[in-house]
Motif scaffolding. Sequence first.
Motif, PDB file in Angstrom:
ATOM      1  N   LEU A   1       0.837  -1.198   0.000  1.00  0.00           N
ATOM      2  CA  LEU A   1       0.000   0.000   0.000  1.00  0.00           C
ATOM      3  C   LEU A   1       0.877   1.255   0.000  1.00  0.00           C
ATOM      4  O   LEU A   1       0.631   2.196  -0.772  1.00  0.00           O
ATOM      5  N   ALA A   2       1.899   1.284   0.834  1.00  0.00           N
ATOM      6  CA  ALA A   2       2.815   2.430   0.861  1.00  0.00           C
ATOM      7  C   ALA A   2       3.520   2.584  -0.486  1.00  0.00           C
ATOM      8  O   ALA A   2       3.682   3.700  -0.993  1.00  0.00           O
TER       9      ALA A   2
ATOM     10  N   GLU B   1      -1.317   8.612  -7.652  1.00  0.00           N
ATOM     11  CA  GLU B   1      -2.258   9.428  -6.887  1.00  0.00           C
ATOM     12  C   GLU B   1      -3.527   8.633  -6.606  1.00  0.00           C
ATOM     13  O   GLU B   1      -4.079   7.997  -7.505  1.00  0.00           O
ATOM     14  N   PHE B   2      -3.954   8.655  -5.351  1.00  0.00           N
ATOM     15  CA  PHE B   2      -5.193   7.994  -4.953  1.00  0.00           C
ATOM     16  C   PHE B   2      -6.031   9.002  -4.171  1.00  0.00           C
ATOM     17  O   PHE B   2      -5.553   9.574  -3.184  1.00  0.00           O
TER      18      PHE B   2
END
Length: 72
Positions: A7-8, A15-16
């Motif tokens: 996730l990191a 971009e999320f």
Amino acid sequence: MGSFYYLAYAFNHAEFPAADRVWGLVGLVALLSILLHGLTVTPVMRQLDLSQGRDPDADTPPPGLQGPAGDT
């Protein structure tokens, strides 16, 4: 741990819009997994011992789990 790493990695490469919500969800799932495993390990291991013919409440360990030969 892998979930946090990937996730990191993803968040550092794209971009999320809802990154905070995803972090929260992954953290919640990890916490629930730890709790579930912690609460179920003893009953599951007890059932496995019983299904293998071992007495989980015996005072002496089963053969092979008594330590090095010669210890008394």
